[in-house]
Motif scaffolding. Structure first.
Motif, PDB file in Angstrom:
ATOM      1  N   PRO A 119       0.792  -1.238   0.000  1.00 13.66           N
ATOM      2  CA  PRO A 119       0.000   0.000   0.000  1.00 13.66           C
ATOM      3  C   PRO A 119       0.823   1.286   0.000  1.00 13.66           C
ATOM      4  CG  PRO A 119      -0.953  -1.573   1.526  1.00 13.66           C
ATOM      5  CD  PRO A 119       0.355  -2.148   1.066  1.00 13.66           C
ATOM      6  N   GLU A 120       2.047   1.254   0.520  1.00 13.88           N
ATOM      7  CA  GLU A 120       2.866   2.466   0.522  1.00 13.88           C
ATOM      8  C   GLU A 120       3.623   2.633  -0.793  1.00 13.88           C
ATOM      9  OE1 GLU A 120       5.904  -0.521   1.885  1.00 13.88           O
ATOM     10  OE2 GLU A 120       3.751  -0.304   1.584  1.00 13.88           O
ATOM     11  N   HIS A 121       3.224   1.842  -1.794  1.00 16.71           N
ATOM     12  CA  HIS A 121       3.759   1.923  -3.159  1.00 16.71           C
ATOM     13  C   HIS A 121       5.198   1.441  -3.286  1.00 16.71           C
ATOM     14  CE1 HIS A 121       0.069   4.074  -4.033  1.00 16.71           C
ATOM     15  NE2 HIS A 121       0.339   3.947  -5.308  1.00 16.71           N
ATOM     16  N   TYR A 122       5.631   0.637  -2.369  1.00 17.04           N
ATOM     17  CA  TYR A 122       6.908  -0.058  -2.501  1.00 17.04           C
ATOM     18  C   TYR A 122       6.642  -1.517  -2.837  1.00 17.04           C
ATOM     19  CZ  TYR A 122      10.363   3.360  -0.856  1.00 17.04           C
ATOM     20  OH  TYR A 122      11.213   4.437  -0.745  1.00 17.04           O
ATOM     21  N   ILE A 123       7.554  -2.106  -3.612  1.00 16.62           N
ATOM     22  CA  ILE A 123       7.553  -3.540  -3.815  1.00 16.62           C
ATOM     23  C   ILE A 123       8.606  -4.113  -2.877  1.00 16.62           C
ATOM     24  CG2 ILE A 123       7.933  -5.424  -5.443  1.00 16.62           C
ATOM     25  CD1 ILE A 123       7.134  -3.515  -7.666  1.00 16.62           C
ATOM     26  N   HIS A 124       8.188  -5.003  -1.982  1.00 18.62           N
ATOM     27  CA  HIS A 124       9.105  -5.634  -1.040  1.00 18.62           C
ATOM     28  C   HIS A 124       9.477  -7.007  -1.583  1.00 18.62           C
ATOM     29  CE1 HIS A 124       8.363  -2.787   2.388  1.00 18.62           C
ATOM     30  NE2 HIS A 124       7.267  -2.575   1.678  1.00 18.62           N
ATOM     31  N   ILE A 125      10.770  -7.216  -1.816  1.00 16.18           N
ATOM     32  CA  ILE A 125      11.243  -8.464  -2.404  1.00 16.18           C
ATOM     33  C   ILE A 125      12.253  -9.123  -1.471  1.00 16.18           C
ATOM     34  CG2 ILE A 125      12.295  -9.553  -4.417  1.00 16.18           C
ATOM     35  CD1 ILE A 125      11.584  -7.106  -6.066  1.00 16.18           C
ATOM     36  N   SER A 126      11.973 -10.363  -1.098  1.00 17.88           N
ATOM     37  CA  SER A 126      12.921 -11.146  -0.306  1.00 17.88           C
ATOM     38  C   SER A 126      13.692 -12.059  -1.254  1.00 17.88           C
ATOM     39  CB  SER A 126      12.184 -11.971   0.751  1.00 17.88           C
ATOM     40  OG  SER A 126      11.501 -11.133   1.662  1.00 17.88           O
ATOM     41  N   VAL A 127      15.019 -12.036  -1.145  1.00 20.29           N
ATOM     42  CA  VAL A 127      15.866 -12.780  -2.066  1.00 20.29           C
ATOM     43  C   VAL A 127      16.909 -13.590  -1.299  1.00 20.29           C
ATOM     44  CG1 VAL A 127      17.463 -12.615  -4.005  1.00 20.29           C
ATOM     45  CG2 VAL A 127      15.600 -10.987  -3.825  1.00 20.29           C
ATOM     46  N   HIS A 128      17.073 -14.836  -1.699  1.00 18.54           N
ATOM     47  CA  HIS A 128      18.157 -15.668  -1.202  1.00 18.54           C
ATOM     48  C   HIS A 128      19.166 -15.840  -2.336  1.00 18.54           C
ATOM     49  CE1 HIS A 128      15.062 -16.558   1.755  1.00 18.54           C
ATOM     50  NE2 HIS A 128      15.975 -17.091   2.529  1.00 18.54           N
ATOM     51  N   VAL A 129      20.402 -15.488  -2.054  1.00 20.07           N
ATOM     52  CA  VAL A 129      21.444 -15.531  -3.079  1.00 20.07           C
ATOM     53  C   VAL A 129      22.597 -16.401  -2.593  1.00 20.07           C
ATOM     54  CG1 VAL A 129      23.049 -14.175  -4.471  1.00 20.07           C
ATOM     55  CG2 VAL A 129      20.835 -13.207  -3.848  1.00 20.07           C
ATOM     56  N   ARG A 130      23.065 -17.261  -3.464  1.00 19.67           N
ATOM     57  CA  ARG A 130      24.275 -18.024  -3.169  1.00 19.67           C
ATOM     58  C   ARG A 130      25.452 -17.322  -3.819  1.00 19.67           C
ATOM     59  NH1 ARG A 130      27.222 -22.141  -6.016  1.00 19.67           N
ATOM     60  NH2 ARG A 130      28.561 -23.305  -4.567  1.00 19.67           N
ATOM     61  N   VAL A 131      26.469 -17.043  -3.026  1.00 17.00           N
ATOM     62  CA  VAL A 131      27.686 -16.403  -3.527  1.00 17.00           C
ATOM     63  C   VAL A 131      28.852 -17.332  -3.260  1.00 17.00           C
ATOM     64  CG1 VAL A 131      29.181 -14.388  -3.412  1.00 17.00           C
ATOM     65  CG2 VAL A 131      26.732 -14.134  -3.025  1.00 17.00           C
ATOM     66  N   GLN A 132      29.534 -17.747  -4.311  1.00 17.25           N
ATOM     67  CA  GLN A 132      30.622 -18.690  -4.184  1.00 17.25           C
ATOM     68  C   GLN A 132      31.842 -18.037  -3.540  1.00 17.25           C
ATOM     69  OE1 GLN A 132      31.313 -21.135  -7.673  1.00 17.25           O
ATOM     70  NE2 GLN A 132      33.516 -21.041  -7.334  1.00 17.25           N
ATOM     71  N   GLU A 133      32.469 -18.769  -2.639  1.00 19.06           N
ATOM     72  CA  GLU A 133      33.695 -18.284  -2.016  1.00 19.06           C
ATOM     73  C   GLU A 133      34.794 -18.171  -3.070  1.00 19.06           C
ATOM     74  OE1 GLU A 133      34.415 -17.223   0.850  1.00 19.06           O
ATOM     75  OE2 GLU A 133      33.209 -18.152   2.422  1.00 19.06           O
ATOM     76  N   PRO A 134      35.632 -17.140  -2.979  1.00 20.14           N
ATOM     77  CA  PRO A 134      36.739 -17.037  -3.938  1.00 20.14           C
ATOM     78  C   PRO A 134      37.732 -18.184  -3.743  1.00 20.14           C
ATOM     79  CG  PRO A 134      37.016 -15.452  -2.168  1.00 20.14           C
ATOM     80  CD  PRO A 134      35.649 -16.041  -2.007  1.00 20.14           C
ATOM     81  N   ILE A 135      38.317 -18.603  -4.837  1.00 19.41           N
ATOM     82  CA  ILE A 135      39.309 -19.689  -4.771  1.00 19.41           C
ATOM     83  C   ILE A 135      40.654 -19.115  -4.364  1.00 19.41           C
ATOM     84  CG2 ILE A 135      40.521 -21.445  -6.112  1.00 19.41           C
ATOM     85  CD1 ILE A 135      38.071 -21.634  -7.905  1.00 19.41           C
ATOM     86  N   THR A 136      41.209 -19.649  -3.303  1.00 19.31           N
ATOM     87  CA  THR A 136      42.520 -19.173  -2.831  1.00 19.31           C
ATOM     88  C   THR A 136      43.529 -20.294  -2.970  1.00 19.31           C
ATOM     89  OG1 THR A 136      41.946 -19.834  -0.571  1.00 19.31           O
ATOM     90  CG2 THR A 136      41.482 -17.555  -1.214  1.00 19.31           C
ATOM     91  N   GLU A 137      44.732 -19.909  -3.309  1.00 24.34           N
ATOM     92  CA  GLU A 137      45.805 -20.918  -3.484  1.00 24.34           C
ATOM     93  C   GLU A 137      46.725 -20.896  -2.282  1.00 24.34           C
ATOM     94  OE1 GLU A 137      47.708 -20.195  -7.167  1.00 24.34           O
ATOM     95  OE2 GLU A 137      45.917 -20.570  -8.372  1.00 24.34           O
TER      96      GLU A 137
END
Length: 376
Positions: free
Chosen positions: A358-376
């Motif tokens: 009603p307050e003219h916002y779209i509320h979006i819940s998101v789950h994101v997978r972010v891969q860990e950087p590869i370290t040597e």
């Protein structure tokens, strides 16, 4: 008459959203129980578009006889996490219950308000102020100013708020149409409706080929990121701190270039930290001034564009993810709006016209997978 009729004609999806409710089982915290046996939990239906503190008049009679002496300072928690009162109930549920819990088991407190985590809430007045302030911000994003909201008559403002409290969609659409914020049959809304309706016979047969008029769409994005992959929502880790949720307040920029624009496009455009190939919305947009002349609390943003809630002091999304490898490693695992999980391919126009709060916002819940950087 035609314009008024158009303004008060709700879509089936809008009716579904406004009628949505969550069954709650509310327990009084054991530290506030002064009688034996302890009181049973309260079972109530909470409107998705409502706010938890508005339920207090219904809840308190269940527990008033067992409360210890003192002044009521009501707050709610879920599995130890104090719940932010200004986030709509449905958004809290979508965000915190990756695996839907029915009924949703909450704990209510009448003492010991956690002022170090939550901003004070003075009941309905605080919630109404927060709602109107968000409406001003949305107006500014859409129109470049919030004059239509600032110039509302007291009667219209009261009627608008009462329509939200009572879940009266028809009254809400009629009053809010005066603000010309996109739901009242104006050119922006007509163009959006035209592009989505002509491209599909139903939401399940959506064809995202229609153009959308340029503009800004107010969006509040709640992001839970994890380094672990999951195929089942049961495996999503519990939120035990608000530091684990990134709160993004950015407008979605829609460009009139004749190309299809989907929900997935919108989400990625809001997360340049994760999807750097998408354009970053303009960050120099000023938010409206409040009635007291002060800038909105949401203007307290960093140059990254990550907005913070009034009491939030956690790190920004970019700070949280700066150690991650961004290229081709981020994957949107789950999108939830108004209790549904729309496919990323759905036209964003349909989302705007049917799933907006009603307050003219779209509320979006998101789950994101972010891969860990590869370290040597």
């Amino acid at each position: 008459m035609e314009s008024k009729a158009a303004a008060t004609t709700a879509t089936e999806a809008q009716k579904y959203v406004w009628e949505g409710a969550i069954p709650l089982q509310i327990h009084l915290h054991h530290s506030e129980v002064t009688t034996l046996p302890p009181p049973p939990p309260a079972l109530i239906l909470a409107p998705r578009l409502g706010y938890l503190p508005l339920l207090v008049p219904q809840i308190k009679p269940f527990f008033s006889s067992t409360l210890p002496p003192g002044v009521d300072t009501v707050w709610f928690e879920y599995k130890g996490l104090p719940l932010k009162w200004y986030i709509p109930t449905g958004v809290l549920y979508d965000l915190l219950c990756a695996e839907p819990e029915r009924p949703w088991n909450l704990t209510v407190h009448f003492r010991g308000y956690p002022g170090n985590i939550l901003t004070p809430c003075e009941g309905e007045d605080s919630i109404k102020w927060s709602f109107i302030n968000s409406l001003k911000e949305a107006a500014y994003i859409i129109n470049g100013n919030c004059k239509s909201v600032m110039n509302m008559s007291q009667s219209d403002q009261s009627e608008l708020w009462q329509s939200v409290l009572n879940g009266n969609l028809e009254t809400y659409l009629w009053v809010s149409s005066k603000l010309k914020l996109g739901l009242g049959g104006d050119d922006f809304s007509i163009k959006l409706n035209s592009s989505s309706l002509k491209s599909r016979q139903s939401a399940n047969e959506a064809d995202a080929s229609g153009p959308i008029k340029a503009g800004r769409i107010p969006v509040r994005l709640y992001v839970r990121s994890t380094n672990e992959d999951f195929d089942d929502v049961e495996d999503v880790p519990l939120v035990d701190s608000w530091d684990k949720v990134s709160y993004i307040n950015r407008p979605v920029e829609i460009h009139d270039n004749g190309k299809a624009f989907t929900l997935g496009d919108a989400v990625k455009s809001l997360l340049p930290e994760l999807f750097p190939n998408k354009s970053l919305p303009s960050d120099n947009m000023c938010l409206p001034e409040g009635e007291d002349g002060e800038r909105s609390a949401l203007e307290d943003t960093s140059n990254t564009g990550s907005a913070r809630s009034p009491e939030e002091t956690g790190e920004t999304l970019r700070e949280h993810l700066e150690s991650c490898s961004l290229s081709d490693t981020a994957e949107v695992k789950l999108i939830r709006i108004q209790g549904i999980e729309p496919k990323p391919e759905i036209p964003f126009a349909w989302v705007v016209n049917n799933l907006m709060n009603p307050e003219h916002y779209i509320h979006i819940s998101v789950h994101v997978r972010v891969q860990e950087p590869i370290t040597e």
